[in-house]
Write an enzyme that holds these catalytic residues in place. Structure first.
Site, short mmCIF file in Angstrom:
data_model
loop_
_atom_site.label_atom_id
_atom_site.label_comp_id
_atom_site.label_asym_id
_atom_site.label_seq_id
_atom_site.Cartn_x
_atom_site.Cartn_y
_atom_site.Cartn_z
N LYS B 155 0.84 -1.57 -0.51
CA LYS B 155 -0.05 -0.20 -0.08
C LYS B 155 0.77 1.69 0.14
O LYS B 155 1.00 2.09 -0.56
CB LYS B 155 -0.98 0.08 0.98
CG LYS B 155 -1.55 -1.20 1.01
CD LYS B 155 -2.27 -0.62 2.11
CE LYS B 155 -2.11 -0.79 3.95
NZ LYS B 155 -1.54 -2.06 4.21
N GLU B 181 0.70 5.73 11.79
CA GLU B 181 2.05 4.72 11.38
C GLU B 181 3.34 4.98 11.44
O GLU B 181 3.63 5.73 13.16
CB GLU B 181 1.95 4.61 9.61
CG GLU B 181 1.13 4.47 8.85
CD GLU B 181 0.70 3.09 8.88
OE1 GLU B 181 1.29 2.40 8.36
OE2 GLU B 181 -0.28 2.53 10.23
N ARG B 182 4.03 3.71 11.68
CA ARG B 182 5.47 3.98 12.21
C ARG B 182 6.12 5.41 12.30
O ARG B 182 6.51 6.33 10.92
CB ARG B 182 6.32 2.71 11.90
CG ARG B 182 5.76 1.09 12.65
CD ARG B 182 6.25 0.36 11.54
NE ARG B 182 5.59 -0.79 11.74
CZ ARG B 182 4.40 -1.43 11.13
NH1 ARG B 182 3.76 -0.29 9.51
NH2 ARG B 182 3.91 -2.15 11.41
#
Lengths: 280, 457
Positions: B155, B181-182
């Site tokens: 993605k 997210e990270r």
């Protein structure tokens, strides 16, 4: 959320496939065993005739049997030996491919077996005549076809007939091959012409030779039918063995998915219960 | 104590209960503790004197009894023409270590006037240069596009590639929202965009997974606000990238849980649909230019029937489903053609030729899937000639629709390719006609246009 029970239905469906595949494999494997016995018996019979023909050859009889006489005019035909049953697509496709390579050499094609007929028609090949719905014992069909071919050859309609069949090399290997059939060639080398025993033939040595040669051609012809059947059954045995292994692999994967999905579902339900309990 | 000030009565998780004895602050107002400088957003009235507020910053230094000031009636994001090429937090404060001079401030929450919502522009397809997208799930300007997939199916790579191609063709500016997210991924993205020379056309807003749920639930709105600002001031079409909208729903779930709300199905907040509407309906088109949003949607456990995923589906014009099975075969982008859809794939939008080829390609893939079980168990030789031809062409189409990406060039050692739509259509048309039936599968793998086949053969 995915219903994990869906996987159960899929697994059950796959198990049915696996059972069918294994049954087909067992039937094919046992038939291979039976067929090998028939081929061995036929070979012994053919050796006996061959031995008699050699003795006659030693008497210096000239071979002028009509089935062995080269003809100048007439059609050139190919007899393609296949079967009625599937699950050996590779075997039949290889025969069809072999035919396509040599198609230009023949004026017409005769097909034995529904599969060969449909595969050839798919490729746009016009088949002159075909023999389908074969009985379990191919002897009667072989005899019928042989009579038809002999009479046409005898009349001079056909000058040459070759046979395309899957040659049996081993249980795991069969190769398509075109063998010349008529005019039949029976050559005895001078070294082999050894007379033994009392040369008394009734009504005459020449007639006996003619009869035996015809018998020999018939046995040879039937032998090719049996070899085709043996190749088909061998290919089916191996194909079903592979299919059974693949089905088991698919089943294992689905079972893993099923277990994961079930565990996930149980964990989620527990979490929901826990959270609601905390809220209350 | 001033009349506008409140006092912290309790803190549970990321939620503070603040007592305002005199003047109650409005909902969605920004509050700050007087000593520890912790930020809160007022989200709920508990009673006539107490409000509940979610934290927008760390709470370690906050104490019970600490005074709280009302900073602003609305949470706003700082904006300016200099947002491009920069990285910001939820409030529009730079986080890349460089100075930023804001020229404007815009509120995160705006009442939605339904009369102001214009429909998606249908004047043709937005070419992305990615074959499988342009052919089978074409984008239109102003569309909402979702990229669905479990972890590790590509993605983020696809989103970065799209950002690159949009910048390459000067189609407009990009705004990126990194939601939940990270931190490493944000850093990687920043460096990748810099290396690809795309950063100068992109503004990035981050609320990573270590941030409070309140931050993650609002940073997406900050990015939308920035997109609106750029659309109206820079006179350009804007592409809003969100990675990952599912984390936005997750943040809402965490907020709901910390507020003590009774959860709905699978533990999601009862207000899941409202929360998503708050974000999705905010993405609107202007009178001259549009905001096209491309949203990555994490699919938990690859389950497309997850309630959050289903809710997101309903807002999208185009859904690209990325499949783990396809990715495991080395087919990238791992788009599942049969599960993806686009409102743009309509004869009135893409034209007859494109629509016809796309329909045929889909039909071939559909047939191939039906045959896949027979092929898996009995082998391809069991198929009829027609079916074998279909399977052969499906395999070739599948290989041809792979593509070397600019973003992955450093890892794959294959230079990226931008493929114009007419080349894609031409290639698929020729494969469908059977021109490549005898070509090696490998010769069609990871190429740009079909003209490259000879070079690889």
């Amino acid at each position: 959320m995915k219903l994990y029970s869906v996987y159960k239905d899929k697994i059950s469906g796959l198990q049915d496939v696996a059972d069918t595949v294994k049954t087909v494999e067992k039937v094919a494997a046992s038939s291979v065993h039976l067929m090998r016995g028939q081929v061995a018996a036929l070979n012994f019979h053919a050796q006996q005739i061959e031995q008699a023909l050699r003795r006659l050859s030693a008497l210096g009889i000239v071979i002028d049997h009509p089935m062995a006489k080269p003809l100048a005019a007439g059609k050139s035909l190919l007899l393609v030996l296949t079967g009625d049953k599937g699950l050996v697509g590779g075997l039949w496709h290889n025969l069809v491919n072999e035919y396509i390579v040599h198609a230009a050499d023949y004026d017409g094609v005769i097909v034995v077996g529904a599969k060969g007929l449909s595969y050839l028609e798919e490729e746009g090949v016009k088949v002159d005549s075909s023999f389908t719905d074969l009985p379990e014992d191919w002897g009667s069909v072989a005899s019928r076809i042989k009579q038809g071919i002999f009479s046409r050859f005898g009349r001079g309609d056909i000058r040459r007939i070759d046979i395309l069949l899957p040659r049996f090399l081993s249980l795991g290997q069969q190769l398509p091959a075109i063998l010349p059939f008529l005019p039949f060639s029976f050559v005895v080398s001078s070294d082999e012409r050894v007379a033994s025993g009392l040369p008394i033939y009734e009504p005459s040595a020449r007639e006996a030779y003619s009869f035996l040669l015809e018998e020999y051609i018939g046995v040879y012809f039937y032998g090719l039918f049996l070899e085709t059947r043996l190749s088909e059954l061998s290919a089916r045995t191996i194909s079903m063995e592979t299919a059974a292994a693949k089905t088991e692999e698919l089943e294992r994967r689905l079972e893993l998915e099923y277990i994961k999905e079930r565990n996930r579902s149980v964990t989620r339900k527990q979490l929901e219960s826990f959270m609601v309990h905390k809220m209350v | 104590m001033k009349k506008s000030q409140g006092t912290i009565k309790a803190i549970r998780g990321g939620v503070a209960e603040i007592d305002f004895s005199f003047v109650m602050p409005p909902l969605h107002s920004l509050l700050r503790t007087a000593e520890s400088n912790a930020l809160f957003e007022a989200v709920e009235r508990k009673d006539v004197r107490t409000i509940r507020a979610i934290s927008l910053s760390p709470l370690e230094a906050v104490e019970r009894g600490e005074l709280v000031d009302l900073v602003a009636d609305q949470i706003s994001v700082e904006l300016g023409p200099g947002v491009l090429g920069r990285m910001f937090d939820l409030f529009g404060k730079p986080i890349d270590g460089f100075a930023f001079e804001p020229k404007a401030k815009a509120p995160l929450f705006e009442p939605i006037d339904s009369r102001a919502i214009s429909p998606t522009r249908t004047d043709g397809v937005l070419e992305t240069g990615i074959k499988i997208i342009d052919l089978l799930a074409p984008f239109r300007l102003g569309d909402k596009i979702g990229m669905f997939g479990g972890a590790g199916v590509g993605k983020t790579v696809l989103i970065t590639e799209l950002m690159h191609n949009i910048s390459l063709k000067h189609l407009g500016y990009s705004v990126f929202a990194g939601v939940g997210e990270r931190i490493r991924e944000g850093n990687d993205l920043y460096l990748t965009l810099h290396d690809l020379d795309v950063l100068k056309n992109t503004a990035l807003y981050f609320g990573e997974m270590d941030k409070a749920p309140g931050v993650r639930a609002r940073v997406g709105l900050a990015a939308v606000t920035a997109a609106e600002y750029l659309r109206d001031t820079a006179d350009k079409d804007i592409f809003l990238f969100v990675d990952n909208i599912y984390r936005y729903a997750m943040a809402g779930m965490e907020v709901g849980a910390t507020l003590g709300k009774v959860p709905s199905e699978l533990g999601y907040q009862a207000t899941l649909d409202y929360d998503l509407a708050l974000f999705e309906e905010r993405i609107r088109q202007g009178s001259r230019h549009s905001i096209t949003s491309l949203q990555a949607v994490y699919v938990p456990a690859d389950d497309l029937t997850d309630p959050a995923v289903v809710s997101i589906f309903s807002y999208l014009d185009t859904s690209l489903v990325l499949s783990r099975d396809i990715a495991s075969k080395g087919i990238y982008p791992a788009v599942d053609v049969l599960r993806s859809s686009s409102l743009g794939l309509d004869v009135s939008v893409v034209g007859e030729r494109h629509f016809g080829v796309a329909s045929q390609v889909k039909a071939v893939f559909q047939k191939y899937e039906e045959l896949s079980h027979i092929i898996a168990i009995l082998g391809i030789d069991e198929l009829s000639r027609t079916d074998r031809t279909t399977a052969k062409r499906a395999e070739r189409l599948q290989r041809f629709l792979t593509q070397p990406l600019f973003v992955t060039a450093p890892f794959s050692d294959r230079p990226g390719a931008y493929v114009p739509l007419d080349k894609t259509i031409d290639g698929c048309e020729r494969i469908l006609k059977g021109d490549f039936d005898d070509a090696e599968l490998e010769s069609l793998y990871m190429i740009g246009s079909i003209d490259e086949v000879k070079l690889h053969a």
